[in-house]
Design an enzyme around this catalytic site. Structure first.
Site, mmCIF file in Angstrom:
data_model
loop_
_atom_site.group_PDB
_atom_site.id
_atom_site.type_symbol
_atom_site.label_atom_id
_atom_site.label_comp_id
_atom_site.label_asym_id
_atom_site.label_seq_id
_atom_site.Cartn_x
_atom_site.Cartn_y
_atom_site.Cartn_z
ATOM 1 N N LYS A 231 -37.956 7.741 -101.637
ATOM 2 C CA LYS A 231 -38.547 8.849 -101.903
ATOM 3 C C LYS A 231 -38.105 9.016 -103.680
ATOM 4 O O LYS A 231 -37.384 7.879 -104.083
ATOM 5 C CB LYS A 231 -37.871 10.811 -102.056
ATOM 6 C CG LYS A 231 -36.687 10.698 -102.239
ATOM 7 C CD LYS A 231 -36.238 12.101 -101.918
ATOM 8 C CE LYS A 231 -35.846 12.892 -102.843
ATOM 9 N NZ LYS A 231 -34.335 13.858 -102.857
ATOM 10 N N HIS B 212 -37.668 17.505 -98.055
ATOM 11 C CA HIS B 212 -36.158 17.756 -96.520
ATOM 12 C C HIS B 212 -37.290 19.361 -96.031
ATOM 13 O O HIS B 212 -36.836 18.950 -94.520
ATOM 14 C CB HIS B 212 -35.009 17.620 -97.944
ATOM 15 C CG HIS B 212 -35.280 16.180 -98.538
ATOM 16 N ND1 HIS B 212 -35.805 15.765 -97.643
ATOM 17 C CD2 HIS B 212 -34.270 16.468 -99.335
ATOM 18 C CE1 HIS B 212 -35.072 13.814 -98.898
ATOM 19 N NE2 HIS B 212 -34.518 14.150 -99.846
ATOM 20 N N LYS C 270 -28.228 23.972 -106.865
ATOM 21 C CA LYS C 270 -27.659 23.166 -106.834
ATOM 22 C C LYS C 270 -26.624 24.057 -107.487
ATOM 23 O O LYS C 270 -26.715 25.547 -107.959
ATOM 24 C CB LYS C 270 -27.583 22.057 -107.363
ATOM 25 C CG LYS C 270 -28.672 21.202 -107.308
ATOM 26 C CD LYS C 270 -28.848 20.146 -108.761
ATOM 27 C CE LYS C 270 -29.710 19.216 -107.343
ATOM 28 N NZ LYS C 270 -28.897 18.245 -106.516
HETATM 29 P P1 NAP Z 1 -31.801 0.968 -109.296
HETATM 30 O O1 NAP Z 1 -30.548 2.272 -109.706
HETATM 31 O O2 NAP Z 1 -31.893 1.992 -110.956
HETATM 32 O O3 NAP Z 1 -32.042 0.571 -108.857
HETATM 33 C C1 NAP Z 1 -33.327 -0.017 -109.828
HETATM 34 C C2 NAP Z 1 -33.034 -1.653 -108.799
HETATM 35 O O4 NAP Z 1 -34.723 -2.435 -109.273
HETATM 36 C C3 NAP Z 1 -32.689 -2.598 -109.267
HETATM 37 O O5 NAP Z 1 -31.792 -3.688 -108.384
HETATM 38 C C4 NAP Z 1 -33.332 -3.258 -110.401
HETATM 39 O O6 NAP Z 1 -32.931 -4.711 -110.835
HETATM 40 C C5 NAP Z 1 -34.371 -3.687 -109.862
HETATM 41 N N1 NAP Z 1 -35.252 -3.938 -110.634
HETATM 42 C C6 NAP Z 1 -36.279 -3.183 -111.802
HETATM 43 N N2 NAP Z 1 -37.372 -3.874 -112.485
HETATM 44 C C7 NAP Z 1 -37.203 -5.237 -111.624
HETATM 45 C C8 NAP Z 1 -38.255 -5.572 -111.523
HETATM 46 N N3 NAP Z 1 -39.077 -5.404 -112.235
HETATM 47 N N4 NAP Z 1 -38.425 -6.265 -110.922
HETATM 48 C C9 NAP Z 1 -37.855 -6.974 -109.683
HETATM 49 N N5 NAP Z 1 -36.233 -5.170 -109.261
HETATM 50 C C10 NAP Z 1 -36.817 -5.104 -110.842
HETATM 51 O O7 NAP Z 1 -32.318 2.544 -109.018
HETATM 52 P P2 NAP Z 1 -32.217 3.322 -106.843
HETATM 53 O O8 NAP Z 1 -31.009 4.246 -107.649
HETATM 54 O O9 NAP Z 1 -31.446 1.783 -105.905
HETATM 55 O O10 NAP Z 1 -33.306 3.312 -106.713
HETATM 56 C C11 NAP Z 1 -34.372 2.946 -106.350
HETATM 57 C C12 NAP Z 1 -35.169 3.390 -105.898
HETATM 58 O O11 NAP Z 1 -35.190 4.861 -104.651
HETATM 59 C C13 NAP Z 1 -35.486 4.567 -106.197
HETATM 60 O O12 NAP Z 1 -37.158 5.003 -106.434
HETATM 61 C C14 NAP Z 1 -34.828 5.749 -105.991
HETATM 62 O O13 NAP Z 1 -35.600 6.910 -106.716
HETATM 63 C C15 NAP Z 1 -35.064 5.718 -104.763
HETATM 64 N N6 NAP Z 1 -33.158 6.653 -104.612
HETATM 65 C C16 NAP Z 1 -32.724 6.579 -104.735
HETATM 66 C C17 NAP Z 1 -31.146 7.603 -103.967
HETATM 67 C C18 NAP Z 1 -30.171 7.136 -104.967
HETATM 68 O O14 NAP Z 1 -29.314 7.823 -104.023
HETATM 69 N N7 NAP Z 1 -29.974 6.096 -105.522
HETATM 70 C C19 NAP Z 1 -31.546 8.423 -103.522
HETATM 71 C C20 NAP Z 1 -32.983 8.321 -103.171
HETATM 72 C C21 NAP Z 1 -34.339 7.680 -103.376
HETATM 73 P P3 NAP Z 1 -32.846 -5.865 -111.778
HETATM 74 O O15 NAP Z 1 -32.383 -4.774 -113.216
HETATM 75 O O16 NAP Z 1 -32.020 -7.052 -111.441
HETATM 76 O O17 NAP Z 1 -33.847 -6.793 -111.822
#
Ligand code: NAP
Length: 482
Positions: free
Chosen positions: A148, A240, A331
């Protein structure tokens, strides 16, 4: 009762975004937990993929640190951690460029289940799908997992579906809603469809109304900027709460099989009646004690985004006509609690003296903080004081009932194992997501067009006064939060 662990087949799981927050906090620790209990076999391979520079050792060191921080206490078993790290490799890949794809292809085996977890921004889904195909990395039975938010509205959700379907069949796509991975949510299906007790009562003849609450005590914290573009309706209700509503309201599927279950969920969404703006309350938390208001946290002094929403929803079908579903999420509320309360009608004729404060029968399905089910019953108050009534709850907290205190399972663990097993039951189908947006879009545009400002509410309470009135005016009341 100790749960049985059935190992999954050997697999290669590529995590795009392996250096990101979700991978480090949830996906990798979740995989480790499943390895620790023997469900992930030692022959599995986990391939971290992202653009950052890491050599193998540095990446494994980072994962080790993440496990120390995010895995449960029992999981910090050094020997197992090292075995787990041996299963992990890192490949530097840029989703939008040409670098790294041949390395990724070389890291994969041909005779095991292949899954790609896109833990990256949705704008990269299309590019990654295209590269996987162009480099012959995706096979016809590869699985692709996406997170999501799945779209910002119907149009963007359709575009994401089109991006994914350009390279994958629907039966390869696993859209995660982690609420569906919760034990209690699945238990809702078991409760409804594995018992003969409930089904005869599960309709508007016997059920007065249903309350679905997902309350959080925290504010938007560090996500203010993102959240301000989204709001409670997009962030929580469309996905959700809608999933919880569907599982509560759906007809029994003919089989416990992914498409049968999802067909029934889609029918519920399609039966939702348009929601009257008068049946919706939006709120925004105020400042208290200098902690900052929603607008402070969102960095937007004029924000009209809601951090709270409550609404009355009607399902226009034979089972539910006359039984409203009240949804509420927000929230900075009194506590962190999620539950579904199914409130039954009063007996048609009461032979006992009126009991002050009686709330009647209710089946409460608790999702968090503790998962379990309680059933509120009316009994005779013990003692010789005459026929006075009292309400008691039959309580089945799963951790107690099933002796599962030792290793609570995160929803992600279950969902990732389902991906490997190829079971899509707990994942949203494309048409389901689009149907949910088709329902939510007019509500959101309605209040955006009317430029409605959400009502203020104090942190630590139950949301705006009007949300209480939503039920009071119909002679009902919300359950206490927390
Ligand atoms: P994040 O911390 O910003 O991580 C993003 C990841 O994408 C990093 O590993 C980044 O690594 C990689 N990335 C960015 N551009 C890239 C590219 N061009 N090629 C390959 N890798 C790339 O984000 P996140 O919080 O983990 O969230 C990831 C996804 O899950 C999002 O869509 C978010 O909405 C969803 N989500 C997250 C959570 C949560 O709790 N965090 C919960 C629900 C949903 P590099 O910079 O090393 O490339």
């Amino acid at each position: 009762m100790v749960s049985r662990v059935i190992p999954v087949d050997p697999f290669d799981l590529v995590i795009f975004g392996a250096t990101g927050d979700l991978a480090r906090r949830k996906i990798l620790p979740g995989l480790f937990h499943r390895f620790m209990v023997g469900q992930v076999p030692g022959t599995a391979r986990i391939i971290g993929a992202a653009r950052s520079e890491y050599d193998q050792q540095a990446f494994r060191d980072m994962v080790r640190d993440n496990l120390t921080e995010f895995a449960t206490k029992a999981a910090k078993q050094t020997e197992l951690v090292e075995q787990f790290l041996d299963m992990i490799v890192y490949v530097r890949v840029d989703a939008t460029g040409n670098d790294g794809w041949s390395d990724l292809a070389a890291a994969l085996r041909s005779d095991v289940v292949r899954a790609f977890y896109l833990s990256v921004t949705p704008s990269l889904f299309g590019a990654i799908g295209a590269k996987l195909h162009a480099n012959d990395i995706a096979t016809p039975d590869s699985r692709i997992v996406v997170e999501k938010p799945f779209g910002h509205d119907l149009e963007t959700a359709r575009a994401l579906n089109a991006d994914l379907r350009r390279n994958f069949e629907e039966n390869q796509i696993y859209r995660i809603d982690h609420y569906l991975g919760k034990e209690t949510v699945q238990n809702l299906m078991a409760l409804r469809f594995a018992n003969s007790l409930w089904e005869p009562l599960w309709n508007s003849t016997h059920i007065d109304h249903v309350q679905i609450t997902v309350a959080e005590s925290l504010g938007v914290e560090g996500r203010g900027e993102y959240y301000d573009r989204s709001g409670a309706m997009r962030d929580m209700v469309q996905n959700h709460l809608m999933q919880l509503l569907c599982l509560t309201a759906m007809e029994p599927p003919s089989k416990f099989e992914p498409n049968s279950v999802r067909d029934e969920k889609v029918k519920v969404i399609e039966a939702l009646e348009p929601v009257d703006l008068a049946d919706i309350v939006r709120g925004q938390y105020r400042d208290r004690d200098g902690d900052g208001s929603y607008r402070d946290h969102a960095g937007n002094p004029n924000s009209r985004t809601e951090s709270f929403v409550a609404m009355k929803v009607k399902i226009g079908n034979w089972r539910w006509a006359g039984t409203p579903f009240y949804l509420r999420t927000g929230k900075k509320l009194r506590g962190r609690s999620s539950e579904i309360a199914v409130v039954f009608r009063d007996p048609p004729h009461m032979i006992f003296p009126k009991m002050e404060g009686r709330r009647g029968n209710a089946l409460i399905i608790h999702l968090q903080p503790d998962e379990g089910i309680t059933l509120r019953n009316t009994i005779k108050e013990p003692g010789p004081g005459g026929m006075r009534l009292a309400e008691v709850t039959l309580d089945m907290t799963f951790a107690d009932a099933l002796d599962q205190h030792a290793e609570p399972q995160d929803a992600y663990e279950r969902l990732i194992m389902d991906v490997i097993r190829g079971d899509q039951t707990l994942f949203m189908r494309g048409d389901e997501v689009e149907a949910a947006w088709a329902w939510a879009d007019p509500i959101i545009t309605g209040w955006e067009d009317a430029r409605l400002t959400p009502a203020g509410y104090d942190p630590g309470g139950s949301g705006p006064e009007d949300a209480l009135m939503l039920l009071h005016r119909e002679g009902r009341r919300w359950r206490e939060i927390g």
